[in-house]
Design an enzyme around this catalytic site. Sequence first.
Site, PDB file in Angstrom:
ATOM      1  N   ARG A   1       0.855  -1.180   0.000  1.00 12.08           N
ATOM      2  CA  ARG A   1       0.000   0.000   0.000  1.00 12.08           C
ATOM      3  C   ARG A   1       0.894   1.235   0.000  1.00 12.08           C
ATOM      4  NH1 ARG A   1      -5.384   0.369   1.175  1.00 12.08           N
ATOM      5  NH2 ARG A   1      -5.388  -1.741   2.064  1.00 12.08           N
ATOM      6  N   ARG A   7       1.738  -4.684  -6.952  1.00 11.12           N
ATOM      7  CA  ARG A   7       1.163  -5.865  -6.298  1.00 11.12           C
ATOM      8  C   ARG A   7       1.445  -7.130  -7.103  1.00 11.12           C
ATOM      9  NH1 ARG A   7      -4.209  -4.591  -2.726  1.00 11.12           N
ATOM     10  NH2 ARG A   7      -3.326  -2.807  -1.604  1.00 11.12           N
TER      11      ARG A   7
END
Length: 430
Positions: free
Chosen positions: A277, A391
């Site tokens: 994140r 990711r």
Amino acid sequence: MHDIRTLREAPEAFDAALARRGESPVSADLLALDEARRAKIHAAETAQADQNRASKDIGKAKASGDEAEFERLRALVSEKKAEVARMQAEAKDLDAQLQDALMRIANLPAEDVPDGADEADNVEINRWGTPRSFNFAPKEHYELAGVASGMDFETAAKLSGSRFVLMSGAVARLHRALAQFMLDRHVNENGLTEVNTPVLVREEAMLGTGQLPKFAEDSYQTQEGMWLIPTSEVTLTNIVAGHVIEEAYLPRRYTSHTLCFRSEAGSAGRDTAGMLRQHQFEKVEMVSITRPEESDAEQKRMLRCAEGILEALEIPYRTVILCAGDMGFGARRTYDIEAWLPGQDAYREISSVSTTGDFQARRMNARYKPGDGGKPRFVHTLNGSGLAVGRCLIAVLENGQQEDGSVILPSALSPYVGGKSAISAEGALI
């Protein structure tokens, strides 16, 4: 954005649909505001008619020599003119209030979206691949020996603060390779048109796709008033803003690889370790502009485009349909794809594929002209990650990790990393 006529025609159904999202009813307040706005418009039109009649009668009074009637009518015209201006200003203010209120109301969920309050109520609809069995305890991406030298959080924090990363060497090249691989697949196999877009946009663009006005704190704004995009959904979707497109040019399918910026407001304490994140990240986005009749099928097509990337990279994943309470503000229906991350022993989101119906199109005034010559209609817009590059990098590193800290890379990436097949425990491509 919603059409006020929908609320007028079925206010109870509108509030019931919002309630599925966990939202409070809004129709009573909005309809009262709409009624007040329409009353002011009617009053302004009535006063304008009175002014017009008095203006015509002034000439008659002047010609007949009736000075008293002339002065009375002249005063009445002046009075009505001021009244018209006042009523129009009040109607304009009420209209601005109504438009702002409508801009802040989330999209209504599609009928087939499951009920539920949060991610625990999402429904799995597909699973692909079998998570690998390890004969050692798998680590998270940033803990791997072969990755540590190429993923520097301390230097990034010195440069920019928390939630940034400085990548170098094999890790940086692998990250770049993933983005190139995704773009090539979307263009060559999935039929999308590659677009290189700005990452700074005007306020109107953020309003068009729904980031503003409600979620300003989630994005970054420059001193000059420009906004850094949280995703190229903003730029790609706004390509059609303000246009009336010929039906023959639909559907339009775009893809773009850009930097993305999010303040991550409201996510304090979540996923602070590693690069899951970040405030700045890269994403390959997909956007489709379609006729209303085609949008549901297009969403499934886009979902397969994203799933195909993970399958080519041999990363196990599962696909879920989000419940009404977990969907994003502008979505009518959303599918999330979650990649398996051995280091976390969990599936984590790597793509969201959403249809917004005509929700964004109304905000942008994006329409198409039917081929049969009918009145212009609002297009439907869809967006999806194809995929989040960072990711995806995490998933490749964690699924390919070896006990000594090296990483075996998916064979599909070999042409993009100079024919290499692994990252050594020392951090070199080999």
